[in-house]
Design a protein around this motif. Structure first.
Motif: not given
Length: 104
Positions: A42-43, A58-59, A76-77, A88-90
């Motif tokens: 799915k990714l 927020q997701d 996703t986070i 840093y967030d991906l």
């Protein structure tokens, strides 16, 4: 975020993308191994951007990259929990039109 706005048509209203916050991001490049691992999942076909952790993404939000008409769903986070001053967030994004398709 998508909001319903009135129009001068018979339908009376339509959903449009209305930005709630604007932030800077950088595209994150996956390795070839990572790309191959995503095939058939799915990714597959998603993109990743890095954003400062202070933005509190927020997701359940939607995203649009400046200058592009495409609207993305946050899949996703991956939070940076290193406790350093600059983190840093991906954020993994998927084209909203491809979310329900089998091609995607």
């Amino acid at each position: 975020m998508a909001d319903t706005v009135p129009t001068d048509t018979l339908e009376g209203s339509k959903e449009v993308f209305v930005p709630k916050q604007k932030l800077h991001c950088a595209f994150y490049q996956r390795s070839l191994t990572q790309q191959y691992q995503l095939l058939g999942t799915k990714l597959n076909g998603t993109i990743i951007v890095a954003v400062r952790s202070q933005y509190h993404v927020q997701d359940d939000q939607l995203a649009r990259i400046d200058g592009e008409p495409t609207i993305y769903k946050i899949v996703t986070i991956s939070r940076d929990d290193s406790h350093t001053p600059i983190r840093y967030d991906l954020v993994t994004l998927q084209n909203v039109e491809k979310v329900g398709s089998d091609n995607g």
